[in-house]
Design a protein around this motif. Structure first.
Motif, PDB file in Angstrom:
ATOM      1  N   HIS A  37     -11.793  15.261  -8.931  1.00  0.00           N
ATOM      2  CA  HIS A  37     -11.726  14.154  -9.903  1.00  0.00           C
ATOM      3  C   HIS A  37     -10.366  13.463  -9.849  1.00  0.00           C
ATOM      4  N   ASP A  38      -9.283  14.243  -9.640  1.00  0.00           N
ATOM      5  CA  ASP A  38      -7.953  13.633  -9.513  1.00  0.00           C
ATOM      6  C   ASP A  38      -7.913  12.665  -8.334  1.00  0.00           C
ATOM      7  N   LEU A  39      -8.529  13.045  -7.220  1.00  0.00           N
ATOM      8  CA  LEU A  39      -8.525  12.170  -6.046  1.00  0.00           C
ATOM      9  C   LEU A  39      -9.315  10.892  -6.297  1.00  0.00           C
ATOM     10  N   ILE A  40     -10.430  11.014  -7.006  1.00  0.00           N
ATOM     11  CA  ILE A  40     -11.182   9.802  -7.367  1.00  0.00           C
ATOM     12  C   ILE A  40     -10.334   8.902  -8.258  1.00  0.00           C
ATOM     13  N   ASP A  41      -9.672   9.490  -9.263  1.00  0.00           N
ATOM     14  CA  ASP A  41      -8.804   8.701 -10.158  1.00  0.00           C
ATOM     15  C   ASP A  41      -7.674   8.040  -9.368  1.00  0.00           C
ATOM     16  N   LEU A  42      -7.090   8.799  -8.449  1.00  0.00           N
ATOM     17  CA  LEU A  42      -5.974   8.278  -7.665  1.00  0.00           C
ATOM     18  C   LEU A  42      -6.399   7.058  -6.841  1.00  0.00           C
ATOM     19  N   TRP A  43      -7.509   7.183  -6.121  1.00  0.00           N
ATOM     20  CA  TRP A  43      -7.935   6.076  -5.271  1.00  0.00           C
ATOM     21  C   TRP A  43      -8.384   4.867  -6.093  1.00  0.00           C
ATOM     22  N   CYS A  44      -8.995   5.104  -7.243  1.00  0.00           N
ATOM     23  CA  CYS A  44      -9.355   3.983  -8.114  1.00  0.00           C
ATOM     24  C   CYS A  44      -8.108   3.230  -8.569  1.00  0.00           C
ATOM     25  N   GLN A  45      -7.048   3.986  -8.919  1.00  0.00           N
ATOM     26  CA  GLN A  45      -5.820   3.342  -9.368  1.00  0.00           C
ATOM     27  C   GLN A  45      -5.145   2.583  -8.226  1.00  0.00           C
ATOM     28  N   LEU A  46      -5.115   3.180  -7.039  1.00  0.00           N
ATOM     29  CA  LEU A  46      -4.511   2.494  -5.890  1.00  0.00           C
ATOM     30  C   LEU A  46      -5.240   1.193  -5.584  1.00  0.00           C
ATOM     31  N   MET A  47      -6.568   1.241  -5.631  1.00  0.00           N
ATOM     32  CA  MET A  47      -7.354   0.033  -5.356  1.00  0.00           C
ATOM     33  C   MET A  47      -7.064  -1.055  -6.393  1.00  0.00           C
ATOM     34  N   ALA A  48      -7.007  -0.666  -7.647  1.00  0.00           N
ATOM     35  CA  ALA A  48      -6.859  -1.654  -8.714  1.00  0.00           C
ATOM     36  C   ALA A  48      -5.450  -2.224  -8.787  1.00  0.00           C
ATOM     37  N   GLU A  49      -4.431  -1.424  -8.424  1.00  0.00           N
ATOM     38  CA  GLU A  49      -3.058  -1.816  -8.722  1.00  0.00           C
ATOM     39  C   GLU A  49      -2.251  -2.329  -7.524  1.00  0.00           C
ATOM     40  N   ILE A  50      -2.409  -1.714  -6.338  1.00  0.00           N
ATOM     41  CA  ILE A  50      -1.478  -2.099  -5.273  1.00  0.00           C
ATOM     42  C   ILE A  50      -2.128  -2.357  -3.916  1.00  0.00           C
ATOM     43  N   TYR A  51      -3.396  -2.018  -3.722  1.00  0.00           N
ATOM     44  CA  TYR A  51      -4.001  -2.243  -2.413  1.00  0.00           C
ATOM     45  C   TYR A  51      -4.069  -3.743  -2.137  1.00  0.00           C
ATOM     46  N   HIS A  54      -7.490  -5.879  -1.383  1.00  0.00           N
ATOM     47  CA  HIS A  54      -8.606  -5.526  -2.260  1.00  0.00           C
ATOM     48  C   HIS A  54      -9.651  -6.636  -2.351  1.00  0.00           C
ATOM     49  N   ASP A  55      -9.244  -7.828  -2.732  1.00  0.00           N
ATOM     50  CA  ASP A  55     -10.215  -8.908  -2.921  1.00  0.00           C
ATOM     51  C   ASP A  55     -10.770  -9.410  -1.593  1.00  0.00           C
ATOM     52  N   GLN A  56      -9.937  -9.417  -0.557  1.00  0.00           N
ATOM     53  CA  GLN A  56     -10.399  -9.856   0.757  1.00  0.00           C
ATOM     54  C   GLN A  56     -11.505  -8.953   1.279  1.00  0.00           C
ATOM     55  N   LYS A  57     -11.336  -7.649   1.149  1.00  0.00           N
ATOM     56  CA  LYS A  57     -12.346  -6.712   1.647  1.00  0.00           C
ATOM     57  C   LYS A  57     -13.638  -6.809   0.835  1.00  0.00           C
ATOM     58  N   PRO A  65     -15.100  -0.999  -3.656  1.00  0.00           N
ATOM     59  CA  PRO A  65     -14.627   0.378  -3.476  1.00  0.00           C
ATOM     60  C   PRO A  65     -14.584   1.177  -4.772  1.00  0.00           C
ATOM     61  N   GLU A  66     -14.250   0.523  -5.898  1.00  0.00           N
ATOM     62  CA  GLU A  66     -14.211   1.283  -7.157  1.00  0.00           C
ATOM     63  C   GLU A  66     -15.590   1.808  -7.541  1.00  0.00           C
ATOM     64  N   ARG A  67     -16.622   0.993  -7.386  1.00  0.00           N
ATOM     65  CA  ARG A  67     -17.978   1.467  -7.700  1.00  0.00           C
ATOM     66  C   ARG A  67     -18.399   2.581  -6.746  1.00  0.00           C
ATOM     67  N   ALA A  68     -18.017   2.455  -5.481  1.00  0.00           N
ATOM     68  CA  ALA A  68     -18.341   3.508  -4.518  1.00  0.00           C
ATOM     69  C   ALA A  68     -17.644   4.816  -4.883  1.00  0.00           C
ATOM     70  N   ALA A 367       3.426 -10.430   1.832  1.00  0.00           N
ATOM     71  CA  ALA A 367       3.292 -10.653   0.391  1.00  0.00           C
ATOM     72  C   ALA A 367       2.690  -9.428  -0.284  1.00  0.00           C
ATOM     73  N   LEU A 368       3.021  -9.256  -1.552  1.00  0.00           N
ATOM     74  CA  LEU A 368       2.430  -8.234  -2.414  1.00  0.00           C
ATOM     75  C   LEU A 368       1.320  -8.844  -3.258  1.00  0.00           C
ATOM     76  N   ARG A 369       0.419  -7.994  -3.728  1.00  0.00           N
ATOM     77  CA  ARG A 369      -0.521  -8.446  -4.758  1.00  0.00           C
ATOM     78  C   ARG A 369       0.236  -8.697  -6.063  1.00  0.00           C
ATOM     79  N   ALA A 370      -0.247  -9.636  -6.827  1.00  0.00           N
ATOM     80  CA  ALA A 370       0.355  -9.925  -8.130  1.00  0.00           C
ATOM     81  C   ALA A 370      -0.414  -9.154  -9.193  1.00  0.00           C
TER      82      ALA A 370
END
Length: 548
Positions: A37-51, A54-57, A65-68, A367-370
């Motif tokens: 569960h920690d790994l799922i939480d971690l990847w969800c946070q990475l996707m939402a915050e800094i990947y 994200h939107d391009q993929k 990816p979050e739903r997956a 560039a970084l995500r905003a």
């Protein structure tokens, strides 16, 4: 060049795959349910915050990816540790981003202790729709007199080989179909266990055709070899967040060198002053990164420079060595071969461009995500060396609802300019779908500064347009910004695309991710190329150089 010694021969043979997990201590990673569960939480946070992609993929592949990840969370009660990690790897790989990877059994994502290996290499020639797969290299451990370079591979565990390659490709990354297939073939018989799941089977039955007599089948056991570290540049603060590299391809490249060029692998370990690949090649101080020679063609003599990687220690010395090699090349034309170059340190690649042009070299911009998280990360004092230049534009982009910050250079423009030109003749750069990351960036620089033509095997380069950070880098950045991040279980690591790359020069602003650098000229590999040292490819490039 003397043959390999006993230690190198033992390294070539490796050990049975079954007890090897890939970790330094050989213990498989066993996750508890909370850790899953920690790994799922971690990847969800990475996707939402800094990947950064994200939107391009999501747009390009119709993949959320979050739903997956949440769907995988619901399967945790039914999955063992190994099954969960395999499924999580597939979820991550569906992003088709080789920079963004889950590393299982790797305590350090910059190391690949073991590679699952078969004692041969398969390459392809012909058109994409009608490929012919042929064995091009065989190590002494093959043990079958009939299985030699030149035989056609027909089946893989009774599955037609072309279909087996495409099935394997579906589990890997790569934004284009040709890139995905190229990645599959690159690791089909050498699979770094820190970056890819262990093969399901303990052995493979390979069907092959010799041209004489009936088809045959031979069985090869998977073996685990240790080809030394995958990445060679120093893991210093100055470099670790300034890489653009495909660590999986780099580890596989090192494995192929051990298996099929053991004498060179041994010489490199002995660290002589300069090493030549063979009698007609120039000795170089970076034999794992540079191969160079003069080549006679029907169009005259041209230079050939193979750049195997940009992940090198001592960037200044590497620049000096390439400068020295270029000055020894004939001015009638130069072929720069970037095929299968997995990238490396961004500035190392971009600084080479000044050796070919009097134009001002404009480095690629990132560039970084905003997002709120990246605003906090960029503002944190401890992240200043890496992110301070982006801090103001991230805040402004956030306030305007824009997706990305300002695009800024990672390489120092002053260090990318100022040296005398070392080569003034015509240039052709050869790329393929496994030219990746800093390899993409260098190829873009060749095209965007008018240095030379791009000849592509397939559509173009691999399309790795990002600066990649490891789990250690990301955890440090979150720590100094006092932001929470779910725990990472022992034995698990990851890498993530944090800054997206956009081309400069004449193609300023064009993205590299998923697109790559297309060729000015397309070329289809021939049988003579894969078995005879790229003879037809060299003739084709020499013809372009003559016309130029």
């Amino acid at each position: 060049m003397s043959g390999p010694d006993g230690t190198t021969q033992l390294a070539q043979r490796g050990r049975p795959l079954l007890p090897v997990s890939g970790a330094a201590d050989d213990r498989p990673v066993e996750l508890t349910v909370p850790q899953c569960h920690d790994l799922i939480d971690l990847w969800c946070q990475l996707m939402a915050e800094i990947y950064v992609h994200h939107d391009q993929k999501r747009s390009l592949y119709g993949y959320d990816p979050e739903r997956a990840l949440q769907a995988l969370r619901r399967q945790i009660p039914y999955l063992g540790s190994a099954e969960f990690l395999r499924e999580l790897t597939l979820v991550v790989n569906r992003l088709r981003d080789q920079h963004t990877q889950l590393y299982v059994h790797g305590r350090d994502p910059l190391r690949a202790p073991f590679v699952a290996a078969l004692p041969f290499l398969v390459e392809v020639f012909g058109e994409y729709q009608t490929p012919t797969y042929v064995v091009t290299k065989v190590s002494d451990a093959a043990g079958d007199d009939g299985f030699v370079p030149g035989v056609r591979v027909t089946t893989w565990n009774a599955v037609p080989f072309s279909r087996a390659v495409d099935l394997y490709a579906d589990t890997l990354t790569g934004g284009r179909l040709d890139a995905r297939r190229a990645r599959a073939l690159e690791t089909m018989t050498q699979r770094p266990l820190a970056f890819l799941p262990q093969p399901d089977e303990l052995w493979v039955d390979v069907g092959f055709r010799t041209g004489e007599g009936p088809d045959r089948t031979v069985r090869f056991e998977w073996r685990a070899i240790e080809p030394s570290t995958a990445l060679t540049a120093k893991n210093t603060v100055e470099l670790r967040t300034r890489r653009a590299v495909d660590a999986t391809s780099e580890a596989a490249r090192r494995a192929r060198k051990l298996l099929f060029q053991p004498a060179l692998w041994q010489q490199e370990a002995d660290r002589p002053e300069r090493v030549a690949k063979a009698a007609d090649w120039m000795p170089t101080a970076f034999p794992d990164a540079i191969s160079a020679r003069r080549v006679s063609t029907s169009h005259g003599t041209v230079g050939y420079l193979r750049l195997w990687t940009f992940d090198v220690d001592h960037g200044d010395q590497f620049l000096d060595e390439v400068d020295r090699v270029l000055r020894a090349m004939p001015r009638t034309g130069l072929i720069i071969d970037l095929r299968s170059n997995p990238g490396g340190v961004i500035e190392v690649a971009e600084r080479l461009l000044q050796l070919f042009t009097n134009q001002v070299v404009q480095p690629v911009r990132f560039a970084l995500r905003a997002t709120p998280a990246l605003t906090a990360l960029a503002d944190a004092d401890g992240n200043g060396a890496d992110l301070a230049d982006w801090a103001a534009s991230v805040r402004i982009a956030m306030s305007l609802g824009e997706e990305y910050s300002q695009h800024l250079t990672i390489s120092d423009p002053d260090r990318c300019n100022g040296r005398p030109v070392a080569y003034e003749g015509p240039v052709v750069a050869v790329v393929n779908p496994t030219t990746f990351s800093s390899g993409d960036i260098f190829a873009a620089g060749i095209a965007d500064h008018g240095i030379g033509q791009i000849v592509s095997i397939g559509e173009g380069t691999g399309g790795g347009g990002a600066n990649v950070w490891t789990s250690d880098d990301i955890e440090y950045a979150y720590h100094v910004a006092a932001l929470p991040l779910p725990a990472r279980p022992p034995g698990i690591a990851y890498s993530l695309s944090v800054r997206r790359a956009a081309r400069s020069g004449t193609a300023a602003g064009i993205a590299i991710e998923d697109v790559g650098v297309p060729g000015d000229e397309r070329y289809t590999m021939t049988e003579r190329d894969v078995l005879g040292g790229n003879e037809d490819l060299t003739e084709f490039c020499a013809g372009l150089l003559t016309a130029t």
